[in-house]
Each structure stands twice: as structure tokens, then as C-alpha cells.
Design a protein around this motif. Structure first.
Motif, PDB file in Angstrom:
ATOM      1  N   UNK A 106       0.888  -1.104   0.028  1.00  0.00           N
ATOM      2  CA  UNK A 106      -0.140   0.015  -0.014  1.00  0.00           C
ATOM      3  C   UNK A 106       0.749   1.073  -0.046  1.00  0.00           C
ATOM      4  N   UNK A 107       1.853   1.243   0.957  1.00  0.00           N
ATOM      5  CA  UNK A 107       2.889   2.115   0.715  1.00  0.00           C
ATOM      6  C   UNK A 107       3.351   2.646  -0.357  1.00  0.00           C
ATOM      7  N   UNK A 108       3.918   1.662  -1.200  1.00  0.00           N
ATOM      8  CA  UNK A 108       4.680   1.735  -2.406  1.00  0.00           C
ATOM      9  C   UNK A 108       3.536   2.345  -3.543  1.00  0.00           C
ATOM     10  N   UNK A 109       2.449   2.029  -3.503  1.00  0.00           N
ATOM     11  CA  UNK A 109       1.056   2.334  -4.252  1.00  0.00           C
ATOM     12  C   UNK A 109       1.125   3.845  -3.975  1.00  0.00           C
ATOM     13  N   UNK A 110       1.295   4.286  -2.904  1.00  0.00           N
ATOM     14  CA  UNK A 110       1.106   5.821  -2.409  1.00  0.00           C
ATOM     15  C   UNK A 110       2.222   6.433  -2.916  1.00  0.00           C
ATOM     16  N   UNK A 170       3.858   5.820  -5.489  1.00  0.00           N
ATOM     17  CA  UNK A 170       3.964   5.952  -6.935  1.00  0.00           C
ATOM     18  C   UNK A 170       2.824   6.747  -7.570  1.00  0.00           C
ATOM     19  N   UNK A 171       1.822   6.872  -6.712  1.00  0.00           N
ATOM     20  CA  UNK A 171       0.514   7.904  -7.063  1.00  0.00           C
ATOM     21  C   UNK A 171       1.089   9.112  -6.849  1.00  0.00           C
ATOM     22  N   UNK A 172       1.880   9.476  -5.827  1.00  0.00           N
ATOM     23  CA  UNK A 172       2.252  10.871  -5.317  1.00  0.00           C
ATOM     24  C   UNK A 172       3.132  11.305  -6.512  1.00  0.00           C
ATOM     25  N   UNK A 173       4.117  10.282  -6.648  1.00  0.00           N
ATOM     26  CA  UNK A 173       5.139  10.825  -7.909  1.00  0.00           C
ATOM     27  C   UNK A 173       4.487  10.824  -9.098  1.00  0.00           C
ATOM     28  N   UNK A 174       3.330  10.219  -9.545  1.00  0.00           N
ATOM     29  CA  UNK A 174       2.580  10.582 -10.705  1.00  0.00           C
ATOM     30  C   UNK A 174       2.176  12.091 -10.817  1.00  0.00           C
ATOM     31  N   UNK A 175       1.563  12.367  -9.784  1.00  0.00           N
ATOM     32  CA  UNK A 175       0.824  13.666  -9.493  1.00  0.00           C
ATOM     33  C   UNK A 175       1.838  14.719  -9.743  1.00  0.00           C
ATOM     34  N   UNK A 176       3.129  14.497  -8.758  1.00  0.00           N
ATOM     35  CA  UNK A 176       4.244  15.512  -8.876  1.00  0.00           C
ATOM     36  C   UNK A 176       4.727  15.675 -10.317  1.00  0.00           C
ATOM     37  N   UNK A 177       4.997  14.653 -10.830  1.00  0.00           N
ATOM     38  CA  UNK A 177       5.515  14.599 -12.194  1.00  0.00           C
ATOM     39  C   UNK A 177       4.514  15.489 -13.148  1.00  0.00           C
ATOM     40  N   UNK A 178       2.992  15.049 -13.032  1.00  0.00           N
ATOM     41  CA  UNK A 178       2.261  15.836 -14.024  1.00  0.00           C
ATOM     42  C   UNK A 178       2.252  17.439 -13.750  1.00  0.00           C
ATOM     43  N   UNK A 179       2.389  17.666 -12.354  1.00  0.00           N
ATOM     44  CA  UNK A 179       2.408  19.330 -12.107  1.00  0.00           C
ATOM     45  C   UNK A 179       3.689  19.715 -12.463  1.00  0.00           C
ATOM     46  N   UNK A 180       4.664  18.972 -12.592  1.00  0.00           N
ATOM     47  CA  UNK A 180       6.065  19.618 -12.746  1.00  0.00           C
ATOM     48  C   UNK A 180       6.127  19.636 -14.314  1.00  0.00           C
ATOM     49  N   UNK A 181       5.805  18.737 -14.940  1.00  0.00           N
ATOM     50  CA  UNK A 181       5.692  18.636 -16.304  1.00  0.00           C
ATOM     51  C   UNK A 181       4.826  20.199 -16.978  1.00  0.00           C
TER      52      UNK A 181
END
Lengths: 271, 225, 232
Positions: C6-10, C12-23
């Protein structure tokens, strides 16, 4: 040291090869009731795929063990690990008291392997092939020994013809000479009867019989052919899915019932 | 001592086999010759100065025909699974590498020795007075090619598409040797001394040393599971 | 599903949003914040894609080198998966570099391609790691594929270093055409341009890690499917 080994040609002991010296001495001094091959907790896996799932085996000097098992049981993997072609993922194998992980090079000199591969160079003659293998095994009295083993497999007349021109059966007979040129005290056979013709199969049987009964060499054979496998062995084991599930002395079981035991063991584990 | 004996046994075996069939040498030599001739037709020597294109063509011929030799040589170890037979023997695994490498080096040098005179005649170039430096350059570059080529061919030999796999793996990595060899051969053919291209010679030597070490360290992992 | 998953999933989801915002931020910086270069014009903005992808290609291939060594040392499939994933992503970034470069070059140098040292090296880099991926697809699955790939991952890294010197000398020892002068890309940049480049680099780096995470997950799933197939 020389000459005392199986009463036949002895391997040379090169300078600085104390390890080999040690192995050979230990093998010679192994008493009949000592274990010459000790396998403990051997696994072989890659990723999620497990070929061997914890093998424990102890084989006494002079014993003939046949390991039965269906295809995909990991028999070839086990033989490859015993003959030091592969390293186990975990667990240890020692032969003659030497751990294969530390002394593999030295131990290999005393192991003979017969498989369905002939390991022969098609462009070379039997003489050149066997002489080459004799050299890399460091065999003494090489010329004499080469002639000797080629004669044993009945190919003296074709000694200087190219191996590529030979029939499959002749190549297999020659591959027996290749496996025996260094006079190994431990012999591993991986499905040796696969694809052998009558003549070669008979020769193999005669040779194995001699090693076992007259020369007291240790032999491990894998096969899925029950009839062939029971011919000469004194120990049987059944390997299914990377584990040895059954091991017994042949004299303690009823030969005619073995097939039933075999299928029962295979079936029990497949569910 | 044992190590050298094992290497020599392998080299000897390859030479005996080659002397009997002449398979590797004949295909390598004819191929090198063909490459040179094709280039002569492709580049009109009446319009281009021979000396400008000759070094490049010579090395293309060497590299292409060398690849054929490398492919062939490991194929022999694969028929009847002989490589496994070698691995069963007590010899050190790296002795197999060095044995095959030395055999390949010898075959390539023999091919080059036959190709070079023909090249000199066809392109009408002069090497008098520069023979030793030229031999040095050719030897060191060929060594680099064979060191890396033997390592990669030991992998490509057990791949389904082995004929195409070896050049695909080898050529991008061999670029430094090709550039260095062509540049320094060009300088020598123009009659200049090697002093101006010492950095190329050093690059080839560094290449040889690096891939000797890398091959020595990684070959075990290729052949042993 | 256990806690760590569950931690890993969290993560990776956070990383996904962060990347989206950063891009998104990077795009705003590139097209709205950074000034237009006065000599090169609008095409200079492609550098904000070109330089980060080149950097990431090198980084990804360095990851292949390190994980290849780790794999040979302990034969853990984990390192093989990371090396494979990183090589694939590296080849994608390397391709991006090779595509964006000529677009810039055509309008500035007047040619799609010149045999400049940097371009040549990038091309060779691409060839080496495409060969790496080819070797993987053509080798039998399992330990052999992983071992061969790892050896090539190590050999390829040294090949890149030697290639670097050879193509550098290959061109530098020749008279250098003026248009090949790469000055003006890194030096004399407006501070706002450097900020934009940094933002873009961060976005690309995050993208690399996001893609790596997904690619590794995919490979692990494949392994599981294989295992289940074997059991049937």
C-alpha cells in the motif's frame, strides 16, 4: 601416489596444484561407508522460477544412484550443478570433501559426464578429439591412454577419419571415450540412453557395469526410463518439481512394484 | 603454467581443424578481397585520390571479414555443444576465452598478411620505410577488435539470429578502434611518421587494455550459470 | 495487500501527480516565462527538451551499467529488471535527443545533421543500447538473457567512454566549421533561461523515475504471469 588409482593410468599431479592433490587423496582414502558426494539444501532459481527447491543427497563411495523423474523435474539442472557447470542459488555441494564453490576446478578433473551431447569436434579425428580432451584434463601417458580408450569403444579402425563423417551411434561411442579419458572416479550420466543405438547402448551398459562392480566408482544417473534405470543401480531416488521425494536402497524394494511407486509419487505431487 | 598449456591446447585444436578444412581462412580472405574490389567499383579512382580512401577501405575489409571469422570460430564450439565439454574440464574458464581469442587473432593476422599486398598493388600505395609502424598499428588494432569480438561472439553464438547479432553488437563498440586505425594508417601511407598520431596509438592501446580486463572479468558470467 | 505494498502504491501515485504538475510548470516556464532568444528565435526553446533528454539518456545508461554489475554479483532478478527498464527508457530519451537535435540544427546550422562530436556520440550511444535491447529479445528467457545483457551493459559503458574520446579527437583534430561551435548553448544564457532549463530538467528526471516505477511493475507482473502459466 602414482599408479595406485584404480590400478590404471593415473592422472598427473602438476606443480602447485595442491588442491587437486588434496581432492584425489581424499577420494582415494574415502572409506566405503563415507559419503563421497554431499548435497545439502541446494536450490536453483531465477526470478520466480525455481528449478530446484532444496535438494539434499548423500552418496557413498562406489554407490550407483539412479534419479527418476518426469521431464521438467530439474534432473538436468541437478546434474549440471553436481558437475560444476552451474552454481547453485543457495546450498552447497561437496565432492570428495571439497566444496564445489571453492575447489570446482580441481574437483572437475575427477568427474566424468556423459549426456546426450557428444562434445566432439566434427572437423577433428577421434584421435585428435580424445587427445585434446586428454590434454586439458592433464592426463599422463597421453598417447597410450588415447589409443587405449578408443580401442575400448571399438573405433580403432576409424581413428584417423573425421568425426563429422561418422554415424550418430559411432559418435556416441566416441563420446564415451571422451568422458573416460581422464579415468574419473565419479561419473554423472544425464539421460544417457536418449538416442543411443543398440551398439552404443550395449557398450554403455558394459562399461557402467565394469565401473560399478569391478572398479567401485561412484555413479549418478538421471533418466525417465524405468527399465533402463533399474538395470544397474543400487540406490533409487525420485525427483519431482525440483525436489527429491523418495530415496531408497534398491534391495529393500520390490523391483516389479517400482513403477507403481514412481507414478504414485509423481501423481501425489502434481496435485 | 597449466593455464598457458590449456590456452595452447585450444589454439592448437583450432589450428589443426582449420588446416584440415581451411573453412575460416578461405571465407575470410575471399571476403576481404571482394570488399576491396567492390569499393574500387563504387569509388572511381580516376576522380578520387586513392590515398584518401584507401585506409578506410582497408579497414572496412579487415573488419567485415574479421566478423565472418569470429562468427565461424565460435560456431565450432556450439556444434555438439563442445563449449560445455570445455566447461566440464578442469581448466580455468578464462583459458577458454584466451584460447579462442588467440586463435581468432592468428586467423585474422594471416588473412591480413594475404590481403595487404593485394591492397597495396590495387591502390598503388607505397609502404616502404613504414613497414614496422604499419605492422604495429595493424596488430594493435586487430588485437582490440579480436578481444572485444571474441567476447561478444561467445554470446552471439548462442543466440538464434547469430549472424546478424555479432555485427550489431560489435560495430558501435569498435568505432574507436576503426577511427584510430584508419587515421594512423592514412598518416603512414602518406609517408609521414607516426609521431603526429601518437594519441591514436595510445587510444588503441587503452582500448586493448580495457577490453582485455573487462573480458577477463566477465567471460565467466557468460559461460557459467 | 500488505502494508508495504500500500505504501509503494501511495508513493507511486504521489510521484505521478508530482510529475504531472512539474511537467505543466515546465511547459509554462518554457513557453511563457523564458524569453525568446534574440538570434536563434523561437526554435531555441527546443533546447529545454533536448538537453534534459540527452542528460537523462546518459543517466539511464549509467544506471544500466551499475545494475548490470550488481546483477552479476548476486544474480538477483531485481537488478536485471531495473537494468532492462532503464535501458528501454534510456533509448526513448536518446531517440528524443536525436529527433529534437536536428530540428534545432536545421534552422540554426542549416543542416539536419552534421558529424559533430556530440551528435556522433549520441548516435553511437543509441546504437549500442538498441543492440542491448536486441540482444535481450533474441536470447532465451531466463538466466542466460540476464547474464548476457549484464555483460553487454558493462561492456557498453566502457564502449561509450572510449567512443567519447575517439569522436572528440576525430572532429577536434580537423578544422572545425564555424557553425559547429556549440558555444552559446550553455554560456551567456539569460538567468531566466537557466531557471527554465533547471525546471525542465527536474520535470524530466521525475518523469524518468515515474516511467521506471511503472516499467519495473510491468516486468514483475509478467514474471508472475509466467509463474502462474508454469504452474498450470
Amino acid at each position: 601416489m602414482k599408479g595406485g588409482w584404480h590400478g590404471q593410468t593415473c592422472l598427473s599431479v602438476q606443480e602447485g596444484e595442491e588442491k587437486y592433490f588434496q581432492v584425489k587423496e581424499r577420494m582415494d582414502n574415502t572409506r566405503a561407508d563415507d559419503y563421497i558426494i554431499e548435497v545439502s539444501g541446494v536450490t536453483k532459481s531465477f526470478g520466480n522460477i525455481e528449478a530446484l527447491r532444496g535438494i539434499d543427497l548423500r552418496i557413498k563411495k562406489g554407490e550407483f544412484l539412479t534419479i527418476f523423474g518426469p521431464n521438467g523435474a530439474g534432473k538436468t539442472t541437478l546434474i549440471n550443478i553436481l558437475s560444476n557447470l552451474m552454481k547453485p542459488s543457495s546450498g552447497t555441494v561437496s565432492i570428495g570433501g571439497i566444496n564445489l564453490n571453492d575447489g570446482g576446478d580441481a574437483v572437475r578433473r575427477d568427474i566424468g559426464v556423459i549426456s546426450h551431447n557428444t562434445y566432439l569436434y566434427n572437423n577433428l579425428t577421434p584421435y585428435e578429439n580424445i587427445r585434446f580432451y586428454g590434454k586439458i584434463y592433464g592426463v599422463d601417458n597421453l598417447e597410450e591412454r588415447v589409443h587405449n580408450v578408443i580401442e575400448q569403444v571399438g573405433l580403432k579402425g576409424r581413428m584417423y577419419d573425421q568425426v563429422g563423417t561418422f554415424s550418430r551411434g559411432m559418435q556416441q561411442r566416441l563420446s564415451l571415450a571422451r568422458a573416460l579419458i581422464h579415468n574419473p572416479s565419479v561419473i554423472f550420466l544425464d539421460e544417457p540412453y536418449t538416442g543411443l543405438d543398440q551398439h552404443a547402448a550395449h557398450l554403455l551398459k558394459v562399461l557402467l557395469n565394469r565401473f560399478h562392480t569391478d572398479e567401485n566408482r561412484t555413479t549418478v544417473m538421471t533418466t525417465h526410463n524405468i527399465e533402463r534405470g533399474l538395470e544397474m543401480c543400487d540406490q533409487v531416488a525420485i525427483q519431482v518439481r525440483g525436489k527429491i521425494l523418495y530415496k531408497e536402497t534398491l534391495s529393500k524394494i520390490d523391483r516389479d512394484n517400482f513403477e507403481e511407486i514412481y507414478f504414485a509419487v509423481c501423481k501425489a505431487n502434481n496435485q | 603454467m597449466r593455464f598457458l598449456k590449456d590456452i595452447w591446447a585450444i589454439v592448437q585444436k583450432d589450428i589443426v581443424s582449420e588446416l584440415r578444412t581451411r573453412e575460416i581462412f578461405s571465407s575470410m580472405f575471399i571476403f576481404a578481397l571482394l570488399v576491396i574490389i567492390i569499393f574500387i567499383f563504387a569509388i572511381d579512382l580516376s576522380e578520387v585520390r586513392g590515398i584518401d580512401v584507401a585506409p578506410g577501405i582497408l579497414w572496412v575489409a579487415f573488419i567485415f571479414s574479421g566478423t565472418i571469422g569470429l562468427n565461424r570460430s565460435f560456431l565450432f564450439e556450439k556444434e555438439n555443444n563442445c563449449l560445455e565439454g570445455l566447461l566440464l574440464s578442469p581448466m580455468d574458464r578464462s583459458a577458454i576465452y584466451f584460447g579462442k581469442m588467440l586463435g581468432n587473432l592468428i586467423f585474422m593476422i594471416v588473412m591480413e598478411a594475404f590481403t595487404l599486398p593485394i591492397f597495396i598493388i590495387f591502390f598503388n600505395v607505397s609502404i616502404s620505410g613504414r613497414i614496422l609502424p604499419l605492422i604495429l598499428i595493424i596488430f594493435l588494432s586487430t588485437l582490440g577488435f579480436v578481444l572485444l569480438g571474441t567476447l561478444l561472439s561467445s554470446m552471439s553464438a548462442s543466440v538464434k539470429t547469430r549472424d546478424i547479432m555479432l555485427p550489431v553488437l560489435l560495430y558501435p563498440l569498435i568505432v574507436p578502434v576503426i577511427i584510430a586505425a584508419v587515421k594512423s594508417t592514412g598518416v603512414l601511407l602518406e609517408g609521414k611518421s607516426l609521431e603526429g598520431v601518437m594519441h591514436w596509438l595510445k587510444l588503441i592501446i587503452v582500448f586493448d587494455i580495457i577490453f582485455l580486463a573487462v573480458s577477463f572479468m566477465t567471460f565467466d558470467y557468460i559461460v557459467e550459470e | 495487500m500488505n502494508l508495504s505494498e500500500t505504501g509503494k502504491e501511495g508513493v507511486s501515485r504521489f510521484l505521478g501527480w508530482l510529475t504531472f504538475v512539474m511537467v505543466l510548470v515546465a511547459l509554462i516556464f518554457i513557453f511563457l516565462y523564458a524569453p525568446t532568444e534574440k538570434e536563434e528565435g523561437v526554435v531555441q526553446r527546443i533546447m529545454y527538451f533536448h538537453i534534459p533528454s540527452a542528460w537523462l539518456a546518459f543517466f539511464a545508461f549509467f544506471v544500466v551499467f551499475i545494475t548490470s554489475i550488481l546483477f552479476l554479483l548476486n544474480k538477483d532478478r531485481k537488478w536485471d529488471i531495473i537494468a532492462h527498464s532503464s535501458a528501454e527508457i534510456g533509448v526513448i530519451f536518446c531517440s528524443l535527443t536525436l529527433i529534437t537535435g536536428p530540428i534545432w540544427g536545421k534552422s540554426i546550422w542549416g543542416a539536419w545533421w552534421v558529424w559533430d562530436a556530440r551528435l556522433t556520440l549520441t548516435l553511437i550511444l543509441w546504437l549500442i543500447y538498441v543492440a542491448y535491447l536486441m540482444l535481450r529479445t533474441h536470447t532465451n528467457e531466463g538466466s542466460q538473457r540476464a547474464r548476457y545483457a549484464a555483460v553487454l551493459g558493462i561492456v557498453g559503458f566502457f564502449g561509450v567512454i572510449l567512443n567519447h574520446f575517439s569522436v572528440l579527437w576525430w572532429r577536434t583534430f580537423h578544422p572545425k566549421p564555424k557553425m559547429l561551435d556549440m558555444k552559446g548553448i550553455g554560456s551567456g544564457l539569460d538567468p531566466s533561461m537557466i531557471v527554465t532549463l533547471m525546471v525542465s530538467l527536474t520535470a524530466f528526471t521525475l518523469l524518468y523515475f515515474l516511467l521506471m516505477g511503472q516499467r519495473i511493475l510491468l516486468e514483475k507482473m509478467r514474471d508472475e504471469v509466467e509463474e502462474i502459466k508454469k504452474r498450470l
